[in-house]
Design a protein around this motif. Sequence first.
Motif, PDB file in Angstrom:
ATOM      1  N   THR A  80      39.123  40.284  24.880  1.00  0.00           N
ATOM      2  CA  THR A  80      39.101  41.110  23.661  1.00  0.00           C
ATOM      3  C   THR A  80      38.157  40.496  22.620  1.00  0.00           C
ATOM      4  OG1 THR A  80      41.112  39.927  23.003  1.00  0.00           O
ATOM      5  CG2 THR A  80      41.399  42.160  23.861  1.00  0.00           C
ATOM      6  N   ALA A  81      38.153  39.158  22.525  1.00  0.00           N
ATOM      7  CA  ALA A  81      37.272  38.477  21.563  1.00  0.00           C
ATOM      8  C   ALA A  81      35.814  38.687  21.951  1.00  0.00           C
ATOM      9  CB  ALA A  81      37.610  36.987  21.507  1.00  0.00           C
ATOM     10  N   GLU A  82      35.542  38.549  23.245  1.00  0.00           N
ATOM     11  CA  GLU A  82      34.156  38.720  23.724  1.00  0.00           C
ATOM     12  C   GLU A  82      33.658  40.129  23.389  1.00  0.00           C
ATOM     13  OE1 GLU A  82      32.070  36.698  24.746  1.00  0.00           O
ATOM     14  OE2 GLU A  82      30.578  37.765  25.945  1.00  0.00           O
ATOM     15  N   HIS A  83      34.520  41.110  23.637  1.00  0.00           N
ATOM     16  CA  HIS A  83      34.121  42.492  23.418  1.00  0.00           C
ATOM     17  C   HIS A  83      33.843  42.752  21.935  1.00  0.00           C
ATOM     18  CE1 HIS A  83      33.672  46.471  25.056  1.00  0.00           C
ATOM     19  NE2 HIS A  83      34.307  46.963  23.988  1.00  0.00           N
ATOM     20  N   LEU A  84      34.759  42.277  21.090  1.00  0.00           N
ATOM     21  CA  LEU A  84      34.602  42.545  19.649  1.00  0.00           C
ATOM     22  C   LEU A  84      33.433  41.761  19.065  1.00  0.00           C
ATOM     23  CD1 LEU A  84      38.336  42.698  18.489  1.00  0.00           C
ATOM     24  CD2 LEU A  84      36.757  44.606  18.922  1.00  0.00           C
ATOM     25  N   GLY A 189      44.461  41.789  26.341  1.00  0.00           N
ATOM     26  CA  GLY A 189      45.095  43.113  26.378  1.00  0.00           C
ATOM     27  C   GLY A 189      45.577  43.637  25.046  1.00  0.00           C
ATOM     28  N   SER A 190      45.544  42.817  23.995  1.00  0.00           N
ATOM     29  CA  SER A 190      45.962  43.337  22.693  1.00  0.00           C
ATOM     30  C   SER A 190      45.251  42.624  21.546  1.00  0.00           C
ATOM     31  CB  SER A 190      47.479  43.208  22.510  1.00  0.00           C
ATOM     32  OG  SER A 190      47.808  41.881  22.175  1.00  0.00           O
ATOM     33  N   VAL A 191      45.176  43.350  20.430  1.00  0.00           N
ATOM     34  CA  VAL A 191      44.531  42.841  19.228  1.00  0.00           C
ATOM     35  C   VAL A 191      45.445  43.191  18.050  1.00  0.00           C
ATOM     36  CG1 VAL A 191      42.647  43.452  17.666  1.00  0.00           C
ATOM     37  CG2 VAL A 191      42.124  42.892  20.024  1.00  0.00           C
ATOM     38  N   THR A 192      45.704  42.213  17.175  1.00  0.00           N
ATOM     39  CA  THR A 192      46.558  42.473  16.007  1.00  0.00           C
ATOM     40  C   THR A 192      45.756  42.270  14.731  1.00  0.00           C
ATOM     41  OG1 THR A 192      48.400  41.581  17.282  1.00  0.00           O
ATOM     42  CG2 THR A 192      48.770  41.890  14.920  1.00  0.00           C
ATOM     43  N   GLU A 205      39.438  50.246  17.443  1.00  0.00           N
ATOM     44  CA  GLU A 205      39.994  51.053  18.540  1.00  0.00           C
ATOM     45  C   GLU A 205      38.879  51.760  19.300  1.00  0.00           C
ATOM     46  OE1 GLU A 205      44.337  52.041  16.512  1.00  0.00           O
ATOM     47  OE2 GLU A 205      42.594  53.251  16.012  1.00  0.00           O
ATOM     48  N   SER A 206      37.944  52.362  18.544  1.00  0.00           N
ATOM     49  CA  SER A 206      36.843  53.100  19.188  1.00  0.00           C
ATOM     50  C   SER A 206      35.990  52.178  20.040  1.00  0.00           C
ATOM     51  CB  SER A 206      35.937  53.758  18.153  1.00  0.00           C
ATOM     52  OG  SER A 206      36.690  54.541  17.298  1.00  0.00           O
ATOM     53  N   ALA A 210      35.375  53.267  23.786  1.00  0.00           N
ATOM     54  CA  ALA A 210      34.016  53.624  24.198  1.00  0.00           C
ATOM     55  C   ALA A 210      33.671  52.994  25.544  1.00  0.00           C
ATOM     56  CB  ALA A 210      33.015  53.182  23.136  1.00  0.00           C
ATOM     57  N   ASP A 211      34.267  51.844  25.836  1.00  0.00           N
ATOM     58  CA  ASP A 211      34.000  51.188  27.113  1.00  0.00           C
ATOM     59  C   ASP A 211      35.169  51.323  28.079  1.00  0.00           C
ATOM     60  OD1 ASP A 211      31.351  50.291  26.699  1.00  0.00           O
ATOM     61  OD2 ASP A 211      32.153  48.897  25.223  1.00  0.00           O
ATOM     62  N   ASP A 212      36.028  52.309  27.771  1.00  0.00           N
ATOM     63  CA  ASP A 212      37.142  52.613  28.657  1.00  0.00           C
ATOM     64  C   ASP A 212      38.085  51.430  28.866  1.00  0.00           C
ATOM     65  OD1 ASP A 212      38.098  54.874  29.689  1.00  0.00           O
ATOM     66  OD2 ASP A 212      37.111  54.699  31.661  1.00  0.00           O
ATOM     67  N   LEU A 213      38.225  50.606  27.830  1.00  0.00           N
ATOM     68  CA  LEU A 213      39.137  49.465  27.920  1.00  0.00           C
ATOM     69  C   LEU A 213      40.454  49.827  27.260  1.00  0.00           C
ATOM     70  CD1 LEU A 213      36.659  46.621  26.947  1.00  0.00           C
ATOM     71  CD2 LEU A 213      37.606  47.093  29.211  1.00  0.00           C
ATOM     72  N   HIS A 214      41.551  49.506  27.921  1.00  0.00           N
ATOM     73  CA  HIS A 214      42.856  49.856  27.362  1.00  0.00           C
ATOM     74  C   HIS A 214      43.439  48.645  26.649  1.00  0.00           C
ATOM     75  CE1 HIS A 214      42.665  53.783  29.105  1.00  0.00           C
ATOM     76  NE2 HIS A 214      42.116  53.192  30.146  1.00  0.00           N
ATOM     77  N   VAL A 215      43.166  48.594  25.375  1.00  0.00           N
ATOM     78  CA  VAL A 215      43.617  47.465  24.567  1.00  0.00           C
ATOM     79  C   VAL A 215      44.457  48.020  23.426  1.00  0.00           C
ATOM     80  CG1 VAL A 215      42.857  45.631  23.005  1.00  0.00           C
ATOM     81  CG2 VAL A 215      41.600  46.047  25.133  1.00  0.00           C
ATOM     82  N   GLU A 216      45.642  47.432  23.246  1.00  0.00           N
ATOM     83  CA  GLU A 216      46.488  47.888  22.136  1.00  0.00           C
ATOM     84  C   GLU A 216      45.989  47.238  20.843  1.00  0.00           C
ATOM     85  OE1 GLU A 216      51.042  47.664  20.467  1.00  0.00           O
ATOM     86  OE2 GLU A 216      50.573  46.669  22.380  1.00  0.00           O
ATOM     87  N   VAL A 217      45.706  48.083  19.842  1.00  0.00           N
ATOM     88  CA  VAL A 217      45.292  47.553  18.536  1.00  0.00           C
ATOM     89  C   VAL A 217      46.412  47.872  17.551  1.00  0.00           C
ATOM     90  CG1 VAL A 217      43.529  47.598  16.735  1.00  0.00           C
ATOM     91  CG2 VAL A 217      42.871  48.035  19.111  1.00  0.00           C
TER      92      VAL A 217
END
Length: 328
Positions: A80-84, A189-192, A205-206, A210-217
């Motif tokens: 999640t960190a890498e993606h953001l 798998g999650s971001v707070t 969230e977008s 946009a990359d079809d990743l299912h991450v709970e924000v």
Amino acid sequence: MNPSPHAPSDQIHKACQALANNRVVAMPTETVYGLAARIDRPVALEKIFQIKGRPSFDPLIVHVASRAQAKLLAKSWPKTAEHLAKKFWPGPLTLVVPKGPLVSDIISSGLDTVGLRMPNHPIAIQLLESCQQPLAAPSANRFGRTSPTLASHVESEFPEAIESGEVLVLDGGLCQIGVESTVVLCEEGSVTVLRPGGIPKTEIESAFLADDLHVEVRLAEQNKKAASPGHTDHHYMPSKPLTVYWGSRDAIDFHRNRLPSHYQEVSLPNDSRLAARELYASLRSADQNSQKSELIIYRDSQNHDLWEAIDDRLQRAATYRIGTPTRN
Ligand code: TXA
Ligand code: MG
């Protein structure tokens, strides 16, 4: 408009020398000015807490020049960190990840995590690249007070430390975002969201969708103070009592009995990007210029873009509140 987006190289050189010699540098970023020290200079890090009057339980975030440098400071680097980081850096997003051994307990206030951010301001980047060291920096204001968005704000916060040479100020003009970074805890798998800020939750969230990743924000529970230890209920406060009124300006007459008898109005533009940019400077100049004993700020309820961050700051800056921001 930013009048001096780059600093002459001799100024950067001087600032690097100051940082190496255990001094503190007020550095412009796109959000607010930060009070920076090298992460390998404990004496300077302690000075930040002392100059700000900041309690030692409130951790500092660390500014980096690149994603590669950030990873060197982390014990692990969740996907999640890498993606953001890929999506939003350089920019107003602080990623909280498990801390590695290069991050001292002074910085993390004894927590086992660290907040990392690559700022999007040419002077901050110039400084980080020239020093070749990550810089720990909280906002450059006395603890609990309004954050600075101009070099002159920093000068009025710490006149003595600047006069004595303990703090060197780099002038980067007006901070273009104007509210602090969004702070997010990154797990697999999650971001707070620990503190709303320059990147709205919907954009985070977008970015995953946009990359079809299912991450709970999700938003941190308000009562979990330890989530973002410095983000207290009374923060960002001007010295005069501030009444925040959420609602239509025309309807203020219904609340006459709750308004102070002498007050100065602070108005914000309707566009949240402009409102964020002006928020702290407006509060600060009203606070300093007004002979009147109280300030009042009006804000029509709409909730999108940066209003999420602005409303959070207004809630905490307020002494009195009339109405509440509408949540969509
Ligand atoms: O935009 C910004 O973030 C500015 C500029 C200078 O980069 N910095 C800033 O720093 O606002 P500061 O210290 O004023 O706010 C950082 C917030 C504090 O509420 C702190 O408690 C929280 O981030 N924080 C720092 N490290 C943390 C950690 N490891 N876990 C949870 N919260 C953390
Ligand atoms: Mg702050």
